[in-house]
Design a protein around this motif. Structure first.
Motif: not given
Length: 235
Positions: A97-100, A149-152, A157-160
């Protein structure tokens, strides 16, 4: 991950104790139903109508005794305080869940408030310290370099979406009164498997699980797992 969760439950609660479980972002209900079959009383919260429908359909196929142990609530996991009283649950699950969630601190604080003293908070998150592994193993060197150097990241599913780093979550859990007690890696060796990869034979599958489980609790392998399973305990 189910084995890891069962290990933590067995370490904290007497055999046979019926636990009150809150599953936030329950999806199609895989963990909720598994725990209900084990005798626990489970409340699942999910806001995606398609997932709610899938969970209801799966629940309908269960025996009456198991159906009676599961409650489904349509809603946002950030609104647990609207639906439940503080300290209402022995176990709170928040898996995938936290990734969203752009800023998860408020959500995590709310989940910690739902726990009774000594209760277990189980989180499954994308590992921000392992983001370069998937593109690197696939030979995507530019993608690997861009992941350090990112957490993005962009999921399958193609979602950022976003990942979490172990040190940052450890500090957050301490700050909300549910300090980290154990953590594991998940999908150390199998993260690059194709979605349509054939299912291995039963013997091979059990060997695969054994290898993943061993790696998930062993340094340095768990540090670069695709996912992290963190278990905090309410003080």
């Amino acid at each position: 991950m189910a084995r890891q969760l069962d290990e933590q439950l067995a370490a904290r609660y007497p055999v046979g104790q019926r636990l009150r479980v809150l599953d936030v972002g329950m999806g199609q209900g895989t963990q909720a139903l598994r725990l209900a079959r084990a005798g626990h009383k489970v409340t699942g919260v999910e806001q995606d109508p398609a997932m709610v429908a899938a969970a209801r359909a799966a629940l309908a196929e269960e025996p009456e005794g198991i159906r009676g142990r599961v409650r489904l609530v349509e809603g946002d996991g950030r609104d647990t305080g609207v639906h439940f009283l503080p300290g209402s649950f022995d176990v709170v699950l928040c898996h995938g869940v936290l990734m969203y969630v752009e800023d998860p601190d408020a959500l995590l604080a709310g989940l910690a408030r739902m726990l009774a003293p000594g209760g277990l908070l189980s989180l499954l998150v994308r590992n921000g310290d392992g983001l370069a592994m998937r593109p690197g193993l696939a030979g995507d060197w530019q993608g690997a370099l861009g992941s350090f150097d990112t957490v993005a990241y962009r999921n399958r599913l193609g979602l950022d979406v976003r990942a979490d780093r172990l040190d940052a979550l450890t500090a957050t859990l301490a700050g909300i009164g549910a300090p980290l007690r154990a953590w594991y890696g998940v999908r150390v060796f199998t993260d690059t498997a194709a979605d349509d990869a054939p299912v291995p034979s039963q013997g091979e599958f059990q060997t695969l699980l054994a290898a993943e489980e061993r790696a998930g609790r062993t340094e340095p392998y768990r540090r670069v797992a695709a996912l992290l399973h963190l278990c905090g305990v309410r003080g």
